[in-house]
Scaffold this motif. Structure first.
Motif, short mmCIF file in Angstrom:
data_model
loop_
_atom_site.label_atom_id
_atom_site.label_comp_id
_atom_site.label_asym_id
_atom_site.label_seq_id
_atom_site.Cartn_x
_atom_site.Cartn_y
_atom_site.Cartn_z
N GLY A 60 -29.60 -26.43 -29.83
CA GLY A 60 -29.25 -26.67 -28.07
C GLY A 60 -28.21 -28.27 -28.23
O GLY A 60 -27.79 -28.95 -26.92
N ARG A 61 -27.60 -28.01 -29.49
CA ARG A 61 -26.47 -29.23 -29.42
C ARG A 61 -25.22 -28.93 -28.48
O ARG A 61 -24.72 -29.67 -27.28
N LEU A 62 -24.80 -27.34 -28.68
CA LEU A 62 -23.34 -27.76 -28.26
C LEU A 62 -23.87 -26.72 -26.55
O LEU A 62 -22.89 -26.51 -26.01
N MET A 63 -25.02 -26.05 -26.96
CA MET A 63 -25.53 -25.19 -25.63
C MET A 63 -26.78 -26.24 -25.07
O MET A 63 -27.59 -25.32 -25.84
N PRO A 64 -26.57 -27.38 -23.94
CA PRO A 64 -27.60 -27.82 -23.90
C PRO A 64 -28.92 -26.84 -23.13
O PRO A 64 -28.32 -25.74 -22.17
N PRO A 65 -30.30 -27.12 -23.15
CA PRO A 65 -31.13 -26.28 -22.39
C PRO A 65 -30.82 -26.81 -20.82
O PRO A 65 -29.86 -28.43 -20.23
N PRO A 66 -31.14 -26.39 -19.65
CA PRO A 66 -31.57 -26.13 -18.41
C PRO A 66 -31.86 -27.43 -17.68
O PRO A 66 -30.79 -28.73 -17.40
N SER A 67 -32.99 -28.42 -18.65
CA SER A 67 -33.78 -29.53 -18.23
C SER A 67 -32.57 -30.81 -19.12
O SER A 67 -32.51 -31.42 -17.39
N ARG A 68 -31.66 -30.54 -19.92
CA ARG A 68 -30.70 -31.57 -19.47
C ARG A 68 -29.95 -31.69 -18.55
O ARG A 68 -29.13 -32.39 -18.50
N ILE A 69 -28.82 -29.90 -18.40
CA ILE A 69 -27.94 -30.07 -17.91
C ILE A 69 -28.80 -30.57 -16.08
O ILE A 69 -27.82 -31.30 -15.29
N LEU A 70 -29.44 -30.01 -15.79
CA LEU A 70 -30.63 -31.06 -14.45
C LEU A 70 -30.04 -32.54 -14.66
O LEU A 70 -30.05 -33.21 -13.33
N ALA A 71 -31.33 -32.45 -15.48
CA ALA A 71 -30.70 -34.56 -15.30
C ALA A 71 -29.39 -35.37 -15.59
O ALA A 71 -29.27 -35.86 -14.98
N THR A 72 -28.68 -33.70 -16.26
CA THR A 72 -26.76 -34.77 -16.63
C THR A 72 -26.88 -34.60 -14.58
O THR A 72 -25.98 -35.64 -13.72
N LEU A 73 -27.08 -33.46 -14.12
CA LEU A 73 -26.16 -33.47 -12.83
C LEU A 73 -26.96 -34.79 -11.72
O LEU A 73 -26.01 -34.59 -11.08
N TRP A 74 -28.78 -34.59 -12.35
CA TRP A 74 -29.29 -35.26 -11.13
C TRP A 74 -28.43 -37.39 -11.27
O TRP A 74 -28.39 -37.89 -10.02
N ALA A 75 -28.37 -37.54 -12.66
CA ALA A 75 -27.51 -38.87 -12.34
C ALA A 75 -26.48 -38.83 -12.25
O ALA A 75 -26.04 -39.77 -11.49
N LEU A 76 -25.90 -37.63 -12.19
CA LEU A 76 -24.44 -38.11 -11.81
C LEU A 76 -24.10 -38.44 -10.64
O LEU A 76 -23.87 -38.83 -9.64
N ALA A 77 -25.81 -37.49 -9.50
CA ALA A 77 -25.45 -37.48 -8.02
C ALA A 77 -25.97 -38.49 -7.53
O ALA A 77 -25.92 -38.93 -6.51
N ALA A 78 -26.97 -38.95 -8.73
CA ALA A 78 -27.68 -40.48 -8.09
C ALA A 78 -26.64 -41.62 -7.72
O ALA A 78 -26.79 -43.08 -6.98
#
Length: 284
Positions: A60-78
């Motif tokens: 999952g280093r080069l292709m992160p799991p969906p949970s990490r991607i959603l966390a990044t999206l949430w942080a950017l949105a917040a």
């Protein structure tokens, strides 16, 4: 139900044609209920990759799991950063789409309606269409600088060609018999265009606009590589330079959602223009 011959006789006599009884368009209930099926495949892929990373089958280093991607999206949105980039990209696409679509419609109508204009201009436009989008970048920077004008111009170029081809092709593909019927009934050129040519071209125009909008989102990525400090394309480059694959994938997902939203808005706005069609798709 009146026949075409009866309507023609009535028109020739100067009377209004008898109207057919109104038809009620039925929309299959399954059409409204089955739309979530389109989410099944991406959800299965996301859950499968999440499980593979959780079980240690993939790093999952080069292709992160969906949970990490959603966390990044949430942080950017917040933090509000995501909305700044979405607004910048959406504004550029909207302006570039408007300019490119307007130019494509005008030149498409002229080329489709006039053989002289088509023979003079179409070969040059077809040659320009083959130029890769990235090849325009240094020229537009030289002409317009590195600010918004060069980015909007590049997006407009991407939108122009599919709209131009769609409009010109739509006019050229109008059934000759329909035009001849209009001339038999002595329709003036404006009436011929309004009652025969325009309805015949509208379906192709709507398809061309959707294709142009899709290319507009493709070209905005190249446009935002041109020294942009805001936009989803900048977010992609920033994630690459900082080695953040989760940010890159978050930007890609944001692109997909924004593009789908823009396409849905375009379909909703142009839907009344082709509501008169009675196609097989409407019965599915």
């Amino acid at each position: 139900m009146t026949t075409v011959l009866e309507q023609g006789v009535a028109l020739a006599a100067g009377a209004a044609p008898a109207a057919d009884p109104p038809r009620t368009r039925r929309v299959a209930p399954t059409r409204r209920l089955l739309w979530p099926i389109g989410l099944v495949l991406p959800l299965l892929l996301a859950l499968g990759w999440e499980a593979a990373v959780s079980l240690g089958l993939a790093s999952g280093r080069l292709m992160p799991p969906p949970s990490r991607i959603l966390a990044t999206l949430w942080a950017l949105a917040a933090s509000g950063e995501l909305w700044t980039h979405v607004w910048a990209t959406g504004w550029r696409v909207a302006v570039g789409f408007g300019l490119g679509a307007a130019a494509g419609i005008v030149l498409g109508v002229l080329s489709g309606a006039s053989p002289l204009v088509r023979r003079l201009g179409d070969p040059t436009l077809q040659a320009l269409r083959a130029i890769p989008s990235i090849a325009w970048v240094p020229l537009f920077i030289l002409w317009f600088g590195i600010f918004e004008a060069s980015k909007v111009a590049l997006i407009a170029v991407g939108v122009f060609f599919p709209v131009y081809l769609g409009v010109m092709g739509g006019i050229l593909s109008v059934d000759r018999k329909l035009v001849e019927v209009g001339r038999v009934f002595r329709l003036s050129p404006p009436a011929l265009a309004r009652r025969i040519l325009l309805p015949a071209v509208l379906p192709e125009l709507v398809t061309a606009l959707r294709s142009g909008l899709g290319l507009g989102f493709m070209f905005v990525v190249a446009a935002e590589f041109m020294g942009a400090s805001e936009g989803l394309g900048y977010l992609l480059v920033d994630g690459q330079q900082l080695g953040k694959p989760d940010q890159i994938l978050a930007a890609i997902i944001a692109f997909a959602l924004l593009g789908k939203l823009a396409d849905s808005v375009l379909v909703a706005l142009t839907g009344p223009l082709v509501r008169w069609q009675d196609t097989h798709r409407d019965r599915l």
